[in-house]
Each structure stands twice: as structure tokens, then as C-alpha cells.
Write a protein that holds these residues in place. Structure first.
Motif, PDB file in Angstrom:
ATOM      1  N   LEU A 413       0.825  -1.208   0.000  1.00 57.02           N
ATOM      2  CA  LEU A 413       0.000   0.000   0.000  1.00 57.02           C
ATOM      3  C   LEU A 413       0.861   1.260   0.000  1.00 57.02           C
ATOM      4  CD1 LEU A 413      -2.861  -1.001   2.476  1.00 57.02           C
ATOM      5  CD2 LEU A 413      -2.954  -0.920  -0.016  1.00 57.02           C
ATOM      6  N   VAL A 414       1.880   1.292   0.861  1.00 59.54           N
ATOM      7  CA  VAL A 414       2.747   2.481   0.929  1.00 59.54           C
ATOM      8  C   VAL A 414       3.498   2.664  -0.391  1.00 59.54           C
ATOM      9  CG1 VAL A 414       4.762   3.485   2.067  1.00 59.54           C
ATOM     10  CG2 VAL A 414       2.960   2.408   3.433  1.00 59.54           C
ATOM     11  N   TRP A 415       3.988   1.567  -0.976  1.00 60.83           N
ATOM     12  CA  TRP A 415       4.717   1.665  -2.247  1.00 60.83           C
ATOM     13  C   TRP A 415       3.815   2.185  -3.363  1.00 60.83           C
ATOM     14  CZ3 TRP A 415       3.801  -1.907  -6.452  1.00 60.83           C
ATOM     15  CH2 TRP A 415       4.618  -1.653  -7.573  1.00 60.83           C
ATOM     16  N   ARG A 416       2.586   1.669  -3.457  1.00 62.40           N
ATOM     17  CA  ARG A 416       1.690   2.121  -4.520  1.00 62.40           C
ATOM     18  C   ARG A 416       1.285   3.587  -4.335  1.00 62.40           C
ATOM     19  NH1 ARG A 416      -0.746  -1.486  -8.189  1.00 62.40           N
ATOM     20  NH2 ARG A 416      -1.528   0.488  -9.037  1.00 62.40           N
ATOM     21  N   VAL A 417       1.053   3.984  -3.083  1.00 59.66           N
ATOM     22  CA  VAL A 417       0.709   5.388  -2.825  1.00 59.66           C
ATOM     23  C   VAL A 417       1.873   6.297  -3.175  1.00 59.66           C
ATOM     24  CG1 VAL A 417       0.153   7.056  -1.015  1.00 59.66           C
ATOM     25  CG2 VAL A 417      -1.022   4.867  -1.075  1.00 59.66           C
ATOM     26  N   ARG A 418       3.072   5.919  -2.790  1.00 56.57           N
ATOM     27  CA  ARG A 418       4.260   6.736  -3.076  1.00 56.57           C
ATOM     28  C   ARG A 418       4.490   6.844  -4.583  1.00 56.57           C
ATOM     29  NH1 ARG A 418       8.867   7.956   0.144  1.00 56.57           N
ATOM     30  NH2 ARG A 418      10.747   8.289  -1.079  1.00 56.57           N
ATOM     31  N   THR A 419       4.354   5.736  -5.299  1.00 60.54           N
ATOM     32  CA  THR A 419       4.510   5.745  -6.754  1.00 60.54           C
ATOM     33  C   THR A 419       3.445   6.611  -7.406  1.00 60.54           C
ATOM     34  OG1 THR A 419       5.416   3.503  -6.654  1.00 60.54           O
ATOM     35  CG2 THR A 419       4.688   4.296  -8.799  1.00 60.54           C
ATOM     36  N   GLY A 420       2.211   6.477  -6.929  1.00 61.81           N
ATOM     37  CA  GLY A 420       1.123   7.287  -7.485  1.00 61.81           C
ATOM     38  C   GLY A 420       1.318   8.767  -7.257  1.00 61.81           C
ATOM     39  N   MET A 421       1.876   9.146  -6.112  1.00 62.65           N
ATOM     40  CA  MET A 421       2.116  10.556  -5.839  1.00 62.65           C
ATOM     41  C   MET A 421       3.121  11.137  -6.830  1.00 62.65           C
ATOM     42  SD  MET A 421       3.320  12.283  -2.241  1.00 62.65           S
ATOM     43  CE  MET A 421       4.903  11.421  -2.260  1.00 62.65           C
ATOM     44  N   ARG A 422       4.172  10.397  -7.119  1.00 62.64           N
ATOM     45  CA  ARG A 422       5.144  10.871  -8.105  1.00 62.64           C
ATOM     46  C   ARG A 422       4.491  11.055  -9.474  1.00 62.64           C
ATOM     47  NH1 ARG A 422      10.146   6.775  -6.638  1.00 62.64           N
ATOM     48  NH2 ARG A 422      10.924   7.888  -4.810  1.00 62.64           N
ATOM     49  N   ARG A 423       3.613  10.139  -9.820  1.00 59.41           N
ATOM     50  CA  ARG A 423       2.952  10.209 -11.108  1.00 59.41           C
ATOM     51  C   ARG A 423       2.044  11.450 -11.192  1.00 59.41           C
ATOM     52  NH1 ARG A 423       0.390   5.237 -11.171  1.00 59.41           N
ATOM     53  NH2 ARG A 423       2.344   4.222 -11.724  1.00 59.41           N
ATOM     54  N   LEU A 424       1.380  11.755 -10.094  1.00 58.75           N
ATOM     55  CA  LEU A 424       0.513  12.940 -10.073  1.00 58.75           C
ATOM     56  C   LEU A 424       1.333  14.224 -10.194  1.00 58.75           C
ATOM     57  CD1 LEU A 424      -1.956  11.874  -7.234  1.00 58.75           C
ATOM     58  CD2 LEU A 424      -2.528  12.174  -9.644  1.00 58.75           C
ATOM     59  N   VAL A 425       2.488  14.269  -9.532  1.00 57.93           N
ATOM     60  CA  VAL A 425       3.350  15.452  -9.622  1.00 57.93           C
ATOM     61  C   VAL A 425       3.815  15.658 -11.060  1.00 57.93           C
ATOM     62  CG1 VAL A 425       5.540  16.450  -8.899  1.00 57.93           C
ATOM     63  CG2 VAL A 425       4.084  15.314  -7.225  1.00 57.93           C
ATOM     64  N   LEU A 426       4.260  14.589 -11.700  1.00 61.57           N
ATOM     65  CA  LEU A 426       4.733  14.698 -13.080  1.00 61.57           C
ATOM     66  C   LEU A 426       3.596  15.051 -14.035  1.00 61.57           C
ATOM     67  CD1 LEU A 426       7.147  11.609 -13.195  1.00 61.57           C
ATOM     68  CD2 LEU A 426       7.757  14.028 -13.033  1.00 61.57           C
ATOM     69  N   GLY A 427       2.372  14.647 -13.687  1.00 56.49           N
ATOM     70  CA  GLY A 427       1.225  14.970 -14.532  1.00 56.49           C
ATOM     71  C   GLY A 427       0.653  16.355 -14.296  1.00 56.49           C
ATOM     72  N   GLY A 428       1.216  17.105 -13.375  1.00 56.82           N
ATOM     73  CA  GLY A 428       0.741  18.464 -13.139  1.00 56.82           C
ATOM     74  C   GLY A 428      -0.487  18.551 -12.265  1.00 56.82           C
TER      75      GLY A 428
END
Length: 506
Positions: A413-428
Motif C-alpha cells: 500500500l505504501v509503495w503504490r501510494v508513493r509511486t502514485g504521488m510521483r505520477r501525479l506530480v509529473l502529470g501536473g
């Protein structure tokens, strides 16, 4: 106005008229049962009305679910009377029983708030829960143990499914405000309780719940012992109260950051922090420090901040010598006892490695593995029930299989949330990224505080962990689909997305 009423009338008729029409024949069928018939009719009508409300107005229903989770007393609910099965259903469980069918129905019919989540988000946590439950097949379990596992892990996963299917960017903003409101209200109530050293709700539970009477320590006894009073607010234990408020602090910070009045924002943020001080859950203090110092800017100041904090603590302890607060802070006894518990738990794990000794059975067998007990802690060691560490308690009680399940669940869960946060930052999508970052900080507080307490036995904080993971993963999934194949990669923002300070680093 006339058009608005015309729009609401059919919805109102379905919400009230249908339950009323169905309650009448129910009342007629059980008319011979007198008061029982009326009670069944009322419950049927209330249940149907609640189910329709959850189906027709899911956003208020989900917000109410969060409010009940944080603000309803742990003993408040319905006494069903089915002893040994479900003698008691809490208020939040009653509401969730109405929400769950409507959410699953919308998901099956393709009318869920979000797109279907990836299979990994559904089945990876479920596989971890099955590993956690493996020990029940080989070890005897009491009713309390089964009930606790269902209330925390199984129901936590169902809450995870609901919020995974129903969270989007618009609702995330609303959920942020609800969680911040819950944290502030709990903190205010806890500070009032601490000031008066009295909580009528907990006093009522201690007088009327036989099992709870043995766990509650009255303020009068604490005063005679010169011990420090810790506020319960509405929770089963002060440590659960402190952990829940701490998990709400990132969302209070998010709301305070958007306020124009900086004085009001600072006061709003200081309120839960002041509660955490008087609540005196040292595992929460440790978790808050770790999460705060995980931010790069604060990390540079880690050594000066620690030196200043230790200096202030030394000065205050000298000024208020003999005060129970500082006696508790500075006494190494509690840490020595924890080291002893952890050693016992490790020995139990080594002797029962595959499947452990059984869920919540630590208190029944730990005396067989104690060995030599230091004289200064011998009297207190006889009363322990857990190892005060979620990982060691899980290893001892559920064995290597259960420990693997816990590590997989938390890590995934922590890994998927952390990965998703990076993706949201890169997506603006900076707003969604901020929410996910705060959710990740709250999850980190839960896991880190669990190094010094068995939080997985506490119902409300464990459910909140599952809910926050679901909200964060739902937003991360939407961010991934927005930049998926066929839709192009979103253009980078004009300025780099700047995440707020105070949470976990991306």
C-alpha cells in the motif's frame, strides 16, 4: 425554485415513500407481536431509508462515515443481542452496512464514481489478508479474537474497497475538510477533558461495560498515584486517541495552509499538536518526529532542532521537578520493559515460527517464555497482554506466514501510494498530489507509531489507515489513466508542482 422542487420531489418520494409503503405490510404481518412488530417496522423503514440515502446521496453518506469513525464513542451502537455472534454493532458499522451494497451495485452496473481499479489494487491486499488469517486454521481463537480481526482487518478491507471506488478529485477536497474537522474537534474535546480530568462518556463505559471496567483507570486513582492523566476523548484507549488525531494532523495542515488569516491557521494547527502533547503517547511523538524530519528542508535542521528540543525539555523538567509529566518522559523504565517484551515476543516467534501461537494469544503463553525477569519490572510484567510492536506481536501470534502478510500489506500500500504521488506530480495534478502526500504521511504515522504499540488491535485507527490508502490510490489511478495510452502525456505544469512541507517526501 419551482424547477428545483420538481427535481427533488421524485427523489424524496423514493427515499421516504418506498420505505413507508414497505413498512406498512411488515407491520401488518407482525401485528400479533405487539411492540416487537412496531419495532421491526421502524427498523425496516429506517434501514430502507438509509440504504436509499446511501444510494441517492453517496457523498454525504461517505462524509458521515468519516465523521462517525472519528466522533462516535467506541461503545455507541446497536445491541443486537446475538451473544457469541454479533452482540453489538457500532454506529459506523450500521451506516457502512447501508453504504456497501449501494456502492457495490454501482460498481457492478458501471455507475461508480471512478473507473474500475486495476486488479492489483483489489487482490494484492486481499492476498495479504489471507496470509494474516492463515493462523486461524491451525490455532484456537477466542470469540474476542475473531471479532477483533473482523472489525479491524476484514472490515478495513471492505472500507478500502468502498473508498477506492468512490474517491475522485472533487470528493478528495471534501474529505480533506472532514478529516481536518474531525481532528480539530477531537483535539478540542481532549484538551477540555485534560483540563477537567473528567470524561462522562468513558466513565459511563467503565460503569456499564463489565469487560471495560478492568481496563479503565479512573482520574481519582491516577491522582492518588501521582500519575499523569491521558485523555480518551471517545476512544477505547488514550493511545488510540493520540494516533487518530496524529493521522488527521496532515489534513489539518493542508486546510490551514490554504487559509488567508495566518494567525487563525497557526491556531488551527496548534490545537491538535497541543492535544498530542497532553495525550502523552510517546509512539506518536516518535512517529510525528520521523515523518516531519523526512522532509528535505526539515532534515537539514534535524540536529539543531533535536538539540533545542532536548534543551527545552531539560529546562522544563528542572522547573517542574516532580511533576508526573516529566517523571514519565524522563523515566527509562517504560523503554526497559518494552525491550523485555520484545525479547519475549521474539522467543515465542522462534519457537512457533510457521503459524504462531494464535491471534491475541500472546497474553496466555508469554509467561512460559519469559526466562529471568529483572526485579524492578517483575510486578508489571505479569500484566502485559501484547508486545507493544505490531510486527513482533504479529510474528509471535501469527507466525512467519502472518508476518509476511503484514509486511506485504503495509509495504504494498505504501509503495503504490508513493509511486502514485510521483505520477501525479509529473502529470501536473498538484492538488491531488498534495492530498496523496498527506495521506502517505498519515499512513507513515500509523506504521511508525506501531513500532511502539499494537495499533492493529485498535479498530478506528486501523480502519482509517485502510480508508486513507484507498483514497490516495484512487487519485493515483485516475492520474495514471489520464496519462495512459491513447490520451497522451499531459503537458508539464508551467512551474514545478510544489508539495507542502511537513509530510513524507515524494
Amino acid at each position: 425554485m419551482r424547477r428545483s422542487l420538481a427535481h427533488l420531489t421524485p427523489r424524496f418520494s423514493r427515499m421516504v415513500g418506498i420505505p413507508l409503503a414497505m413498512a406498512v405490510p411488515v407491520a401488518l404481518l407482525v401485528l400479533g407481536m405487539a411492540e416487537t412488530g412496531l419495532l421491526i417496522s421502524a427498523l425496516a423503514m429506517a434501514g430502507l431509508a438509509g440504504a436509499l440515502l446511501a444510494g441517492l446521496a453517496p457523498t454525504p453518506a461517505l462524509c458521515l462515515q468519516l465523521l462517525l469513525l472519528g466522533l462516535s464513542p467506541f461503545f455507541f451502537g446497536l445491541d443486537v443481542g446475538a451473544r457469541g455472534i454479533f452482540p453489538f454493532i457500532s454506529a459506523e458499522e450500521v451506516l457502512f452496512a447501508l453504504i456497501l451494497p449501494s456502492v457495490l451495485l454501482r460498481a457492478v452496473t458501471g455507475r461508480a464514481r471512478t473507473a474500475a481499479p486495476s486488479p492489483g489494487l483489489l487482490f494484492a491486499p486481499l492476498a495479504a489478508i489471507l496470509l494474516l488469517a492463515f493462523g486461524f486454521l491451525l490455532n484456537a481463537a477466542t470469540y474476542v479474537a475473531l471479532r477483533t480481526f473482523l472489525e479491524t482487518v476484514v472490515l478495513g478491507y471492505l472500507l478500502y474497497l468502498v473508498f477506492l471506488l468512490e474517491t475522485d478529485s472533487e470528493r478528495a477536497v471534501l474529505f480533506t475538510r472532514v478529516l481536518a474537522l474531525v481532528g480539530v474537534l477531537l483535539a478540542a474535546g481532549g484538551l477540555v477533558e485534560f483540563a477537567f480530568k473528567y470524561n462522562p462518556l468513558i466513565e459511563y463505559a467503565a460503569k456499564n461495560l463489565p469487560d471495560y471496567k478492568q481496563l479503565f483507570i479512573s482520574p481519582r486513582l491516577l491522582q492518588r498515584l501521582n500519575a499523569f492523566y491521558r485523555p480518551y476523548v471517545i476512544f477505547f484507549h488514550p493511545s488510540e486517541a493520540g494516533t487518530f488525531v496524529a493521522m488527521c494532523v496532515p489534513f489539518v495542515y493542508l486546510c490551514a495552509k490554504d487559509m488567508r488569516n495566518r494567525v487563525a491557521a497557526a491556531a488551527l494547527l496548534l490545537l491538535p499538536l497541543a492535544f498530542l502533547v497532553v495525550n502523552f503517547t510517546r509512539g506518536v511523538w516518535f512517529a510525528m518526529a520521523v515523518v516531519a524530519l523526512a522532509h528535505p528542508r526539515l532534515r537539514r535542521w534535524a540536529v539543531p532542532l533535536c538539540l533545542v528540543g532536548l534543551s527545552l525539555l531539560a529546562a522544563a523538567s528542572a522547573m517542574f521537578e516532580g511533576h508526573p509529566f516529566f517523571d514519565r518522559v524522563l523515566a527509562p523504565r517504560n523503554l526497559v520493559m518494552r525491550f523485555f517484551y520484545w525479547g519475549v515476543a521474539f522467543r515465542i516467534f522462534a519457537d512457533n515460527m510457521p503459524a504462531g501461537i494464535g491471534y491475541m494469544n500472546f497474553k496466555n503463553v508469554y509467561t512460559e517464555h519469559m526466562g529471568a525477569v529483572p526485579m524492578d519490572i517483575r510486578s508489571e510484567v505479569q500484566t502485559i497482554k501484547v508486545a507493544d510492536n505490531i510486527f513482533l506481536t504479529t510474528a509471535a501470534e501469527q507466525g512467519l506466514v502472518g508476518l509476511a502478510g503484514l509486511l506485504w500489506l503495509l509495504g504494498y500500500l505504501v509503495w503504490r501510494v508513493r509511486t502514485g504521488m510521483r505520477r501525479l506530480v509529473l502529470g501536473g495534478r498538484a492538488c491531488d498530489a498534495r492530498f496523496v502526500q498527506m495521506a502517505l504521511a498519515s499512513m507513515a504515522i500509523y506504521v511508525t507509531a506501531g513500532l511502539l504499540a499494537d495499533l492493529h488491535f485498535f479498530t478506528k485507527v486501523t480502519r482509517l489507515f485502510f480508508i486513507l490508502a484507498a483514497m490516495a490510490l484512487a487519485l493515483a489511478e485516475q492520474g495514471a489513466s489520464a496519462s495512459g495510452p491513447g490520451q497522451g502525456t499531459p503537458a508539464p505544469p508551467a512551474a514545478p508542482a510544489r508539495l507542502p512541507q511537513g509530510g513524507a517526501t515524494p
